[in-house]
Design an enzyme around this catalytic site. Structure first.
Site, mmCIF file in Angstrom:
data_model
loop_
_atom_site.group_PDB
_atom_site.id
_atom_site.type_symbol
_atom_site.label_atom_id
_atom_site.label_comp_id
_atom_site.label_asym_id
_atom_site.label_seq_id
_atom_site.Cartn_x
_atom_site.Cartn_y
_atom_site.Cartn_z
ATOM 1 N N LYS A 183 9.954 33.591 29.812
ATOM 2 C CA LYS A 183 10.737 33.709 28.581
ATOM 3 C C LYS A 183 12.176 33.955 29.005
ATOM 4 O O LYS A 183 12.554 35.075 29.334
ATOM 5 C CB LYS A 183 10.208 34.862 27.735
ATOM 6 C CG LYS A 183 10.417 34.696 26.234
ATOM 7 C CD LYS A 183 11.861 34.540 25.791
ATOM 8 C CE LYS A 183 12.601 35.855 25.719
ATOM 9 N NZ LYS A 183 14.044 35.660 25.359
ATOM 10 N N GLY A 236 16.159 43.422 32.823
ATOM 11 C CA GLY A 236 16.969 43.592 31.618
ATOM 12 C C GLY A 236 17.324 45.057 31.433
ATOM 13 O O GLY A 236 17.424 45.809 32.408
ATOM 14 N N SER A 237 17.497 45.454 30.189
ATOM 15 C CA SER A 237 17.968 46.816 29.916
ATOM 16 C C SER A 237 16.810 47.818 29.929
ATOM 17 O O SER A 237 15.662 47.449 29.652
ATOM 18 C CB SER A 237 18.637 46.849 28.536
ATOM 19 O OG SER A 237 17.682 46.541 27.538
ATOM 20 N N GLU A 239 16.156 50.026 27.731
ATOM 21 C CA GLU A 239 15.602 50.160 26.377
ATOM 22 C C GLU A 239 14.546 49.076 26.132
ATOM 23 O O GLU A 239 13.440 49.361 25.642
ATOM 24 C CB GLU A 239 16.728 50.057 25.337
ATOM 25 C CG GLU A 239 17.677 51.263 25.338
ATOM 26 C CD GLU A 239 18.557 51.368 26.592
ATOM 27 O OE1 GLU A 239 18.863 50.327 27.225
ATOM 28 O OE2 GLU A 239 18.923 52.510 26.967
ATOM 29 N N GLY A 241 13.063 47.436 28.505
ATOM 30 C CA GLY A 241 12.021 47.698 29.502
ATOM 31 C C GLY A 241 10.980 48.683 28.987
ATOM 32 O O GLY A 241 9.776 48.529 29.213
ATOM 33 N N GLU A 258 13.297 45.607 36.698
ATOM 34 C CA GLU A 258 14.629 45.844 37.271
ATOM 35 C C GLU A 258 15.557 46.026 36.093
ATOM 36 O O GLU A 258 15.729 45.119 35.282
ATOM 37 C CB GLU A 258 15.002 44.642 38.143
ATOM 38 C CG GLU A 258 16.031 44.977 39.185
ATOM 39 C CD GLU A 258 17.418 44.709 38.691
ATOM 40 O OE1 GLU A 258 17.921 45.516 37.881
ATOM 41 O OE2 GLU A 258 17.986 43.699 39.124
ATOM 42 N N CYS A 292 23.678 43.806 37.361
ATOM 43 C CA CYS A 292 23.119 45.155 37.413
ATOM 44 C C CYS A 292 23.607 45.895 38.656
ATOM 45 O O CYS A 292 23.664 47.114 38.677
ATOM 46 C CB CYS A 292 21.604 45.099 37.359
ATOM 47 S SG CYS A 292 20.930 43.746 38.304
ATOM 48 N N GLU A 392 25.755 52.190 31.680
ATOM 49 C CA GLU A 392 26.024 50.851 32.215
ATOM 50 C C GLU A 392 26.832 50.077 31.181
ATOM 51 O O GLU A 392 26.375 49.852 30.059
ATOM 52 C CB GLU A 392 24.705 50.128 32.515
ATOM 53 C CG GLU A 392 24.940 48.799 33.212
ATOM 54 C CD GLU A 392 23.651 48.080 33.576
ATOM 55 O OE1 GLU A 392 22.745 48.026 32.718
ATOM 56 O OE2 GLU A 392 23.553 47.570 34.702
HETATM 57 P P1 ADP Z 1 20.558 42.308 26.572
HETATM 58 O O1 ADP Z 1 20.671 43.335 25.480
HETATM 59 O O2 ADP Z 1 21.680 42.358 27.528
HETATM 60 O O3 ADP Z 1 20.285 40.908 26.076
HETATM 61 P P2 ADP Z 1 17.785 42.785 27.117
HETATM 62 O O4 ADP Z 1 17.145 43.714 28.069
HETATM 63 O O5 ADP Z 1 17.588 43.064 25.665
HETATM 64 O O6 ADP Z 1 19.305 42.742 27.480
HETATM 65 O O7 ADP Z 1 17.315 41.288 27.396
HETATM 66 C C1 ADP Z 1 16.717 40.829 28.576
HETATM 67 C C2 ADP Z 1 15.585 39.898 28.220
HETATM 68 O O8 ADP Z 1 14.634 40.632 27.435
HETATM 69 C C3 ADP Z 1 15.967 38.683 27.356
HETATM 70 O O9 ADP Z 1 15.176 37.571 27.740
HETATM 71 C C4 ADP Z 1 15.602 39.135 25.968
HETATM 72 O O10 ADP Z 1 15.329 38.063 25.084
HETATM 73 C C5 ADP Z 1 14.342 39.921 26.242
HETATM 74 N N1 ADP Z 1 13.982 40.893 25.192
HETATM 75 C C6 ADP Z 1 14.800 41.560 24.351
HETATM 76 N N2 ADP Z 1 14.089 42.370 23.521
HETATM 77 C C7 ADP Z 1 12.784 42.209 23.849
HETATM 78 C C8 ADP Z 1 11.558 42.784 23.381
HETATM 79 N N3 ADP Z 1 11.534 43.649 22.384
HETATM 80 N N4 ADP Z 1 10.412 42.401 23.988
HETATM 81 C C9 ADP Z 1 10.417 41.527 25.002
HETATM 82 N N5 ADP Z 1 11.540 40.946 25.488
HETATM 83 C C10 ADP Z 1 12.715 41.277 24.927
#
Ligand code: ADP
Length: 489
Positions: A183, A236-237, A239, A241, A258, A292, A392
């Site tokens: 994804k 990703g972030s 939150e 994660g 990560e 990151c 961050e």
């Molecule tokens: P940012 O806020 O910088 O986009 P995210 O951690 O939200 O960072 O995004 C990283 C990845 O996680 C992206 O592919 C995003 O679509 C996906 N993502 C965001 N929210 C969710 C969620 N609730 N469940 C699964 N994947 C998510």
């Protein structure tokens, strides 16, 4: 290499508009809806991708599950050959992969994509995954371990360096016989789609790699929630994660994550500033600070603070900022959301009483008006408890903090929730080693930034930066589960 705006890249010839990959087929979303993918330097629409949701994720997981038994039983040597073939195509199309990533992320052209190197490294490991024979109390009993794949793995990819991160997760997963559903991030999914297309062309069977595009709370959330997904990887972030880990907990699925950082760069009194300053500047302007690993905190002794700040500020003034194709060192931020976040922190830093040395504003006029451009920014006299020292920012914003002795430097370095990476600048190897041991981070570089060409360096964090390691020989084993077999003669 000089590159023009599109670099002659015909994206519609490379990728099918409005389609993602499920099994052998490039298909639209079940809902028929799409997401516009734009160039962050110009706001031009590059391509539309499907707005996938739970139904699309289910179709992709079913395709991955159907492909799994044959792929699991494919000789590891053949899997290695197919990964090598994929690496070959990625090398051949290295300029296109890199250009596409620059177009959708907005970073300057960094040369042909490095993904082929990662694939070659992993391909070399694919047929070297072994178990053990075990000692036995009975002479006629043989015990052994074998390593087996999990099945369908889910990989959720961020937008900042999509190509390398996708390959870092997907290559070890498929090398060991798993199949995957990827994804990509909604802001930058195109490089991931092109990588999947090249994998099919290389002969990796349909269904081994599936890509579902869509928004995080829709397609993203559906992936770890799917009961047939047996392992997850996420970058990703913290939150997001946490949400993914909750979904994995419900299905008792293991994962690696990560989750970003707030890397300290500890500059000791004897540091060679001629070497340190270009690295410090590069570490926070690379990808407009949207990495990151960004070296976002400089920790310096008071006796060298003024000199360091003055020299970094001078270097910041020489950073060329603009659209990625215009021979620049720093491009725009990826989106309006990201720009609002960074500008918010520029305000917070000033409200908190940090001293704004240089930068601090959105760039406007001419080409800047079309994108999300901000000045590289330095805050001096930052206190460890300020938000700009703790959180961050994911932008080109450097916080300079002072310390009085090594012990305080270490306390400040370790005083955030993150622990991804750190840099130590000194000529004194004893102090460097002591600090490297003391820093709570998954990776420490002495007198440099990043892995500096070291091959197979494990990558991952301590604390809220996540857990698990990617990129290394060990990380390939993480995509296997161990089975004990006892033969009773
Ligand atoms: P940012 O806020 O910088 O986009 P995210 O951690 O939200 O960072 O995004 C990283 C990845 O996680 C992206 O592919 C995003 O679509 C996906 N993502 C965001 N929210 C969710 C969620 N609730 N469940 C699964 N994947 C998510």
């Amino acid at each position: 290499m000089t590159v023009t705006a599109s670099a002659g890249l015909d994206i519609r010839a490379l990728l099918t508009d409005g389609s993602h990959l499920i099994g052998p087929d490039w298909v639209p979303a079940v809902s028929g809806e799409t997401i516009d993918v734009t160039n962050p330097a110009t706001q031009e629409i590059l391509l539309r991708v499907p707005r996938g949701g739970a139904a699309d994720v289910d179709a992709a997981v079913q395709a991955a599950a159907a492909a799994f038994p044959a792929w699991r039983d494919t000789s590891p040597a053949v899997r290695a050959e197919l990964l090598t073939a994929w690496a070959g195509l990625c090398r051949e199309h290295g300029t296109e992969l890199s250009t596409l990533e620059s177009l959708e992320v907005g970073h300057p052209y960094w040369g042909p994509s490095p993904v082929a190197r990662t694939l070659t490294f992993v391909a070399g490991m694919a047929d070297k995954v072994t178990g053990q024979t075990l000692p036995s109390a009975q002479p006629d009993v043989l015990g052994m371990t074998i390593r087996e794949p999990y099945g369908v793995c889910g990989c959720i990819i961020p937008w900042n360096v999509p190509g390398p991160i996708m390959v870092t997760d997907v290559a070890p997963a498929i090398a060991t016989g798993n199949t995957v559903v990827v994804k990509p991030a909604e802001d930058a999914p195109l490089t991931c789609l092109l990588l999947a297309k090249l994998a099919l062309e290389a002969g990796i069977p349909p269904g081994v790699i599936n890509v579902v595009t869509g928004y995080g709370p829709e397609a993203g959330a559906a992936l770890p929630a799917h009961p047939m997904v047996r392992r997850m990887g996420f970058t990703g972030s913290p939150e997001t994660g946490t949400k993914i880990m909750e979904a994995c907990a419900a299905n008792l699925v293991p994962l690696h994550m990560e989750l970003g950082g707030k890397a300290p760069q500890i500059v000791l009194a004897d540091a060679d500033l001629d070497r340190a300053i270009p690295a410090i500047v590069g570490s926070i302007t690379l990808n407009t600070g949207q990495v990151c690993a960004a070296g976002s905190r400089v920790l310096v002794g008071r006796d060298r603070q003024a000199e360091l700040v003055e020299r970094v500020a001078g270097a910041f003034g020489r950073v060329r900022v603009g659209p990625w194709h215009e021979d620049v060192q720093m491009g725009p931020l990826i989106s309006a959301k990201q720009e609002a976040r960074v500008l918010g922190y520029l305000g917070i830093g000033q409200q908190e009483g940090a001293r704004l040395v240089t930068g601090g504003h959105k760039l406007t006029g001419g080409a800047y008006d079309k994108g999300f451009f901000v000045e590289p920014t330095i805050f001096d006299e930052v206190r460890p408890d300020m938000r700009i020292a703790q959180e961050e920012i994911f932008g080109p914003v450097l916080s300079v903090l002072s310390y009085s002795d090594e012990e305080e430097a270490l306390a400040i370095a370790n005083g955030t929730r993150y622990g991804l990476n750190a840099c130590i600048w000194t000529r004194d190897i004893g102090r460097a080693v002591r600090l490297a041991r003391g820093v709570q981070a998954g990776s420490v570089t002495i007198n440099g930034f990043g892995s500096r060409g070291v091959i197979g360096a494990p990558w991952g964090g301590y604390k809220h930066s996540g857990f698990g390691r990617t990129m290394s020989a060990e990380s390939i084993l993480d995509f296997t589960q161990l089975k004990t077999v006892v033969i009773n003669a």
